[in-house]
Design an enzyme around this catalytic site. Structure first.
Site, mmCIF file in Angstrom:
data_model
loop_
_atom_site.group_PDB
_atom_site.id
_atom_site.type_symbol
_atom_site.label_atom_id
_atom_site.label_comp_id
_atom_site.label_asym_id
_atom_site.label_seq_id
_atom_site.Cartn_x
_atom_site.Cartn_y
_atom_site.Cartn_z
ATOM 1 N N SER A 38 -16.911 -6.576 15.295
ATOM 2 C CA SER A 38 -16.721 -7.006 16.685
ATOM 3 C C SER A 38 -17.575 -8.252 16.923
ATOM 4 O O SER A 38 -18.434 -8.582 16.102
ATOM 5 C CB SER A 38 -17.201 -5.886 17.614
ATOM 6 O OG SER A 38 -17.271 -6.322 18.954
ATOM 7 N N TYR B 299 -22.800 0.898 20.145
ATOM 8 C CA TYR B 299 -21.658 0.112 19.654
ATOM 9 C C TYR B 299 -22.151 -1.109 18.869
ATOM 10 O O TYR B 299 -21.668 -1.388 17.766
ATOM 11 C CB TYR B 299 -20.797 -0.316 20.853
ATOM 12 C CG TYR B 299 -19.467 -0.929 20.491
ATOM 13 C CD1 TYR B 299 -18.348 -0.124 20.259
ATOM 14 C CD2 TYR B 299 -19.309 -2.307 20.377
ATOM 15 C CE1 TYR B 299 -17.116 -0.683 19.927
ATOM 16 C CE2 TYR B 299 -18.082 -2.876 20.049
ATOM 17 C CZ TYR B 299 -16.993 -2.062 19.830
ATOM 18 O OH TYR B 299 -15.779 -2.616 19.500
HETATM 19 N N1 LIG Z 1 -10.322 -4.303 22.082
HETATM 20 C C1 LIG Z 1 -11.377 -5.106 21.921
HETATM 21 O O1 LIG Z 1 -11.710 -5.921 22.797
HETATM 22 C C2 LIG Z 1 -12.196 -5.024 20.657
HETATM 23 C C3 LIG Z 1 -13.211 -5.968 20.488
HETATM 24 C C4 LIG Z 1 -13.971 -5.910 19.327
HETATM 25 C C5 LIG Z 1 -13.722 -4.958 18.368
HETATM 26 N N2 LIG Z 1 -12.724 -4.048 18.560
HETATM 27 C C6 LIG Z 1 -12.514 -3.050 17.522
HETATM 28 O O2 LIG Z 1 -11.160 -3.032 17.133
HETATM 29 C C7 LIG Z 1 -10.832 -1.748 16.603
HETATM 30 C C8 LIG Z 1 -9.532 -1.256 17.219
HETATM 31 O O3 LIG Z 1 -9.753 -1.002 18.592
HETATM 32 P P1 LIG Z 1 -8.655 -1.272 19.725
HETATM 33 O O4 LIG Z 1 -9.229 -2.265 20.643
HETATM 34 O O5 LIG Z 1 -7.332 -1.520 19.114
HETATM 35 O O6 LIG Z 1 -8.717 0.130 20.504
HETATM 36 P P2 LIG Z 1 -7.616 1.245 20.787
HETATM 37 O O7 LIG Z 1 -8.340 2.289 21.578
HETATM 38 O O8 LIG Z 1 -6.401 0.657 21.383
HETATM 39 O O9 LIG Z 1 -7.291 1.794 19.329
HETATM 40 C C9 LIG Z 1 -8.239 2.521 18.589
HETATM 41 C C10 LIG Z 1 -7.516 3.599 17.791
HETATM 42 O O10 LIG Z 1 -8.498 4.342 17.047
HETATM 43 C C11 LIG Z 1 -8.123 5.709 17.112
HETATM 44 N N3 LIG Z 1 -9.265 6.596 16.882
HETATM 45 C C12 LIG Z 1 -10.260 6.923 17.744
HETATM 46 N N4 LIG Z 1 -11.078 7.823 17.182
HETATM 47 C C13 LIG Z 1 -10.602 8.051 15.932
HETATM 48 C C14 LIG Z 1 -11.025 8.877 14.851
HETATM 49 N N5 LIG Z 1 -12.093 9.676 14.956
HETATM 50 N N6 LIG Z 1 -10.298 8.863 13.709
HETATM 51 C C15 LIG Z 1 -9.188 8.082 13.609
HETATM 52 N N7 LIG Z 1 -8.734 7.298 14.592
HETATM 53 C C16 LIG Z 1 -9.440 7.277 15.742
HETATM 54 C C17 LIG Z 1 -7.562 5.902 18.516
HETATM 55 O O11 LIG Z 1 -6.774 7.081 18.603
HETATM 56 C C18 LIG Z 1 -6.763 4.608 18.680
HETATM 57 O O12 LIG Z 1 -5.445 4.769 18.244
HETATM 58 C C19 LIG Z 1 -12.044 -0.864 16.880
HETATM 59 O O13 LIG Z 1 -12.838 -0.757 15.721
HETATM 60 C C20 LIG Z 1 -12.792 -1.632 17.953
HETATM 61 O O14 LIG Z 1 -14.175 -1.325 17.972
HETATM 62 C C21 LIG Z 1 -11.964 -4.062 19.681
#
Ligand SMILES: NC(=O)c1ccc[n+]([C@@H]2O[C@H](COP(=O)([O-])OP(=O)(O)OC[C@H]3O[C@@H](n4cnc5c(N)ncnc54)[C@H](O)[C@@H]3O)[C@@H](O)[C@H]2O)c1
Length: 281
Positions: free
Chosen positions: A142, A155
């Site tokens: 991130s 986080y």
């Molecule tokens: N959205 C943002 O702004 C952002 C920014 C930086 C990093 N990220 C990172 O991107 C990645 C994806 O996140 P996103 O934004 O698409 O969020 P999201 O919530 O849309 O998707 C995350 C997915 O992870 C799954 N998940 C949660 N716990 C789990 C577990 N124990 N085992 C397996 N799957 C699990 C959820 O069911 C979901 O489908 C994450 O690692 C997040 O930290 C997101």
């Protein structure tokens, strides 16, 4: 990984957001997919979208915090697809809680998924990638893997750890001959479900704040769509980039912490105090 067509790619957290969009983008590029998540309904939706591109898709309900389940996932992918060439360790969750009040339970929950999930995914798939003669490991960190932010200590710690783990891994694999490439992904704000699904314990900076308030603020500041994020991730994979930043905010934050490693922290404090003032009306 220069050539994607015909490759077999495993993705965690593929039911939603960045994971789902990346799955569809890779299907468009001719990759067979092994999709995993704890949310089976979301997984099936992603699978249906990916299958429209004529590729083979398997789905696996896996909690990435469960070490044995992740190793079983890797074995199941090879059993079903014959091999695996790439793992995208993407599953992640968020938590808003100041250090002083954060429960051990929530801290461990977040670390199990955001840090240990990446470690398990890397170590479970690595032997299979070697057996395939080469491959790619993509670990999603991130911008909070670049900077510390109030109320996001768990986080940020997990995402810094993913960055360190991935940078060390990349060097080890280069020393071993470079047949397995490594990419660390650093998204800025991406419009996904992450804030809605987050846990909220409270923070000094947003006294009186709520989970809903935090999610609503996130939806205003998160500018990039998951589809755009997926295109940037896949372009980074094809170019064998070691580090991929997603969005102008990610580039700016990365630059800010390198140019002003202390100044950015003073800025964060000012911003948090201003937010507290405004929320008091
Ligand atoms: N959205 C943002 O702004 C952002 C920014 C930086 C990093 N990220 C990172 O991107 C990645 C994806 O996140 P996103 O934004 O698409 O969020 P999201 O919530 O849309 O998707 C995350 C997915 O992870 C799954 N998940 C949660 N716990 C789990 C577990 N124990 N085992 C397996 N799957 C699990 C959820 O069911 C979901 O489908 C994450 O690692 C997040 O930290 C997101």
């Amino acid at each position: 990984m220069r050539e994607l067509a015909g490759k077999i790619v495993a993705i965690t957290g593929a039911a939603s957001g960045i994971g789902a969009a990346t799955a569809v983008e890779l299907a468009e590029r001719g990759c067979d997919l092994a999709l995993s998540d704890i949310n089976d309904e979301g997984l099936q939706q992603t699978a249906r979208r990916a299958e429209k591109h004529g590729v083979k898709v398997s789905t696996h309900v896996v909690d990435t915090g469960d070490r044995d389940a992740v190793y079983a996932f890797a074995d199941a992918v090879v059993a079903e697809h014959g091999a695996v060439h790439m793992i995208i360790n993407n599953a992640g969750v968020a938590l808003t809680a100041d250090v002083e009040i954060m429960s051990d339970e929530n801290l461990e929950w977040l670390f199990d998924i955001n840090f240990w999930g990446v470690v398990h995914g890397t170590r479970a798939f690595l032997p299979h990638l070697k057996r395939a003669g080469g491959g790619h490991i993509v670990n999603v960190s991130s911008v909070f893997g670049f900077i510390g932010v109030p109320s996001q200590s768990a986080y940020c710690a997990a995402k810094f750890a993913v960055r360190g783990f991935t940078e060390s891994l990349g060097q080890e694999l280069d020393i071993a001959g470079g047949k397995i490439k490594v990419t660390s992904v650093h998204p800025g704000g991406i419009r996904t479900n992450i804030a809605k699904a987050a846990r909220f314990e409270g923070t000094v900076a947003s006294k009186g704040g709520s989970q809903r308030g935090a999610a609503s603020l996130f939806s205003k500041v998160a500018r990039t769509t998951p589809e755009k994020a997926a295109k940037i991730i896949v372009a980074g994979i094809v170019a064998d980039k070691r580090k991929v930043r997603i969005g102008g905010d990610a580039v700016a934050i990365d630059l800010m912490q390198r140019v002003a490693p202390l100044g950015y922290q003073r800025g964060m404090v000012r911003l948090a105090k201003l937010g507290r003032l405004l929320s008091r009306g």
